[in-house]
Enzyme design. Structure first.
Site, PDB file in Angstrom:
ATOM      1  N   LYS A 114      -6.514 -20.769 -27.055  1.00  0.00           N
ATOM      2  CA  LYS A 114      -5.690 -19.776 -26.359  1.00  0.00           C
ATOM      3  C   LYS A 114      -5.600 -18.480 -27.163  1.00  0.00           C
ATOM      4  O   LYS A 114      -5.577 -17.393 -26.599  1.00  0.00           O
ATOM      5  CB  LYS A 114      -4.282 -20.321 -26.093  1.00  0.00           C
ATOM      6  CG  LYS A 114      -4.260 -21.359 -24.990  1.00  0.00           C
ATOM      7  CD  LYS A 114      -2.849 -21.607 -24.501  1.00  0.00           C
ATOM      8  CE  LYS A 114      -2.818 -22.705 -23.447  1.00  0.00           C
ATOM      9  NZ  LYS A 114      -1.458 -23.057 -23.032  1.00  0.00           N
ATOM     10  N   LYS A 197     -12.396 -27.306 -18.804  1.00  0.00           N
ATOM     11  CA  LYS A 197     -11.434 -28.139 -18.080  1.00  0.00           C
ATOM     12  C   LYS A 197     -10.769 -27.342 -16.957  1.00  0.00           C
ATOM     13  O   LYS A 197     -10.644 -26.118 -17.057  1.00  0.00           O
ATOM     14  CB  LYS A 197     -10.431 -28.755 -19.065  1.00  0.00           C
ATOM     15  CG  LYS A 197      -9.178 -28.000 -19.241  1.00  0.00           C
ATOM     16  CD  LYS A 197      -8.184 -28.668 -20.157  1.00  0.00           C
ATOM     17  CE  LYS A 197      -7.142 -27.592 -20.444  1.00  0.00           C
ATOM     18  NZ  LYS A 197      -5.975 -27.970 -21.135  1.00  0.00           N
ATOM     19  N   LYS A 200      -4.783 -24.089 -15.358  1.00  0.00           N
ATOM     20  CA  LYS A 200      -3.917 -23.142 -14.655  1.00  0.00           C
ATOM     21  C   LYS A 200      -4.284 -21.714 -15.009  1.00  0.00           C
ATOM     22  O   LYS A 200      -4.068 -20.803 -14.235  1.00  0.00           O
ATOM     23  CB  LYS A 200      -2.474 -23.349 -15.091  1.00  0.00           C
ATOM     24  CG  LYS A 200      -1.886 -24.648 -14.674  1.00  0.00           C
ATOM     25  CD  LYS A 200      -0.374 -24.510 -14.753  1.00  0.00           C
ATOM     26  CE  LYS A 200       0.310 -25.844 -14.755  1.00  0.00           C
ATOM     27  NZ  LYS A 200       0.843 -26.205 -16.061  1.00  0.00           N
TER      28      LYS A 200
HETATM   29  P1  AMP Z   1      -0.248 -28.230 -18.300  1.00  0.00           P
HETATM   30  O1  AMP Z   1      -0.945 -27.731 -17.084  1.00  0.00           O
HETATM   31  O2  AMP Z   1      -0.945 -27.755 -19.548  1.00  0.00           O
HETATM   32  O3  AMP Z   1       1.212 -28.008 -18.306  1.00  0.00           O
HETATM   33  O4  AMP Z   1      -0.467 -29.802 -18.302  1.00  0.00           O
HETATM   34  C1  AMP Z   1       0.385 -30.720 -17.649  1.00  0.00           C
HETATM   35  C2  AMP Z   1      -0.220 -32.111 -17.677  1.00  0.00           C
HETATM   36  O5  AMP Z   1      -1.441 -32.151 -16.932  1.00  0.00           O
HETATM   37  C3  AMP Z   1      -0.574 -32.607 -19.086  1.00  0.00           C
HETATM   38  O6  AMP Z   1      -0.311 -33.991 -19.176  1.00  0.00           O
HETATM   39  C4  AMP Z   1      -2.051 -32.334 -19.181  1.00  0.00           C
HETATM   40  O7  AMP Z   1      -2.679 -33.196 -20.104  1.00  0.00           O
HETATM   41  C5  AMP Z   1      -2.490 -32.613 -17.753  1.00  0.00           C
HETATM   42  N1  AMP Z   1      -3.706 -31.843 -17.440  1.00  0.00           N
HETATM   43  C6  AMP Z   1      -3.824 -30.489 -17.464  1.00  0.00           C
HETATM   44  N2  AMP Z   1      -5.078 -30.116 -17.120  1.00  0.00           N
HETATM   45  C7  AMP Z   1      -5.763 -31.272 -16.876  1.00  0.00           C
HETATM   46  C8  AMP Z   1      -7.103 -31.558 -16.470  1.00  0.00           C
HETATM   47  N3  AMP Z   1      -7.976 -30.584 -16.241  1.00  0.00           N
HETATM   48  N4  AMP Z   1      -7.450 -32.848 -16.314  1.00  0.00           N
HETATM   49  C9  AMP Z   1      -6.564 -33.845 -16.527  1.00  0.00           C
HETATM   50  N5  AMP Z   1      -5.277 -33.651 -16.905  1.00  0.00           N
HETATM   51  C10 AMP Z   1      -4.883 -32.381 -17.082  1.00  0.00           C
END
Ligand code: AMP
Ligand code: TRP
Length: 330
Positions: A114, A197, A200
């Site tokens: 990031k 990956k 968001k």
């Molecule tokens: P975040 O979007 O970073 O707040 O992530 C929230 C949850 O979603 C966390 O448990 C991440 O590990 C999971 N997560 C985020 N992006 C992915 C992805 N591309 N594949 C699988 N899990 C994800």
């Protein structure tokens, strides 16, 4: 809820919740919610480690709350709340800051990724400190289990290190939590670039399927998703795009990749993508509809979050106090 092990997890209210969040995290939370005492948090203090427009952030917080409920998290079974409303998160983070080491935080790959975008020197101190706040989230409830996607493994390892170090320095205080990472769905990749990956913060919406995307948008994104050379619907390291789509299929319907490969033998990418689109539409439509219905009544959402924060504060308080006492701050 007495006697059950505790689960803690969270999602940041930044950007749009997507299929990776659902398959890697939320879907699992719902399936385990009867087995544990659950704390599902909207980690708004984590979201502000990158600049956020206050108006948008306010809306996104409600959106995450609506999606939590729409996927099937039940406030009767799980404590659903906002991180910023339980001051113990920030307070414990400070105690842990004084136990964590600069070297450890400098090795966190998510920070490096990031920070790379704007240069590490210009990154906020909050972004650097993000994993310590995450450790505080988990340790504040003495959670045993943390269901997350694969990308959070390193942060959880740091959480375990900090818990052990604190216990070693000051005496047994925190439970050392275990990650709970699924085999299928733990790492959903971007549709337009399957070596990244699904995220968001993706620069283009073509890379992710938002949980609130309508059916036509979902169909279009899957139709346009990158594919590999060749025609066979088979997962393999040299076919990252079709491997990712097969993973999405498997995780969405709860089946194994080899079964799906067998079903599409000789059928080609076109037919597979068409079916995949319908499966994803079918899986997400009820979530989207329910989430929008909930968003029409923001007061009810706010009440659920406030009731959750009250319960969370009650559980967190004695644990924070015990950390104070151990450190001589009582
Ligand atoms: P975040 O979007 O970073 O707040 O992530 C929230 C949850 O979603 C966390 O448990 C991440 O590990 C999971 N997560 C985020 N992006 C992915 C992805 N591309 N594949 C699988 N899990 C994800
Ligand atoms: N860092 C996590 C992510 O981006 C979100 C998060 C914050 C979290 N605190 C947490 C996840 C505690 C699990 C437990 O995905």
């Amino acid at each position: 809820m007495q006697g059950k092990q505790r689960v803690f997890s969270g999602v940041q209210p930044s950007g749009n919740l997507h299929l990776g969040n659902y398959l890697g995290a939320l879907k699992n939370w719902v399936s385990i919610q009867d087995l544990y005492e659950n704390y599902f948090c909207i980690v708004d203090l984590h979201a502000i480690t990158l600049p956020q427009d206050p108006k948008v952030l306010r809306q996104k917080i409600r959106e995450v709350a609506a999606v939590y409920l729409a996927v099937g998290l039940d406030p009767g079974k799980s404590v659903i709340f906002r991180q910023s409303r339980v001051s113990g998160h920030a307070e414990l983070a400070w105690l842990l800051n004084c136990v964590a080491k600069v070297g450890e935080l400098s090795r966190m790959t998510q920070f490096k990724d990031k920070a790379q975008k704007g240069g590490a020197e210009a990154a906020s101190v909050g972004l650097y400190d993000y994993p310590v706040l995450m450790a505080a989230d988990i340790l504040l409830y003495n959670a045993h289990l943390v269901p997350v996607g694969e990308d959070q493994r390193q942060h959880l390892e740091l959480t375990r290190t900090l818990a052990r170090r604190f216990n070693g320095l000051y005496g047994e205080t925190f439970i050392v939590p275990e990650p709970m990472i699924l085999e299928v769905g733990a790492r959903v990749m971007a549709l337009d670039e399957p070596t990244n990956k699904m995220s968001k913060s993706s620069p283009t919406p073509a890379g992710y399927i938002a949980l609130l995307d309508g059916p036509d948008v979902v169909r279009r994104k899957i139709r346009r998703a990158k594919t590999d050379s060749g025609t066979e619907v088979i997962a393999s390291p040299d076919k990252p795009a079709i491997t990712n789509l097969l993973g999405i299929y498997a995780a969405t319907v709860g089946r194994l990749v080899p079964e799906i490969e067998a079903e599409y033998e000789g059928k080609g990418y076109g037919a597979f993508k068409k079916d995949l689109a319908e499966i994803v539409v079918e899986g997400l439509s009820p979530v989207r509809e329910k989430a929008y219905a909930l968003l029409n009544n923001p007061r009810e959402l706010d009440e659920i979050l406030e009731a959750g924060a009250q319960r969370a504060r009650e559980v967190a308080r004695p644990i924070l106090h015990s950390a104070w006492t151990k450190m001589g701050l009582d």
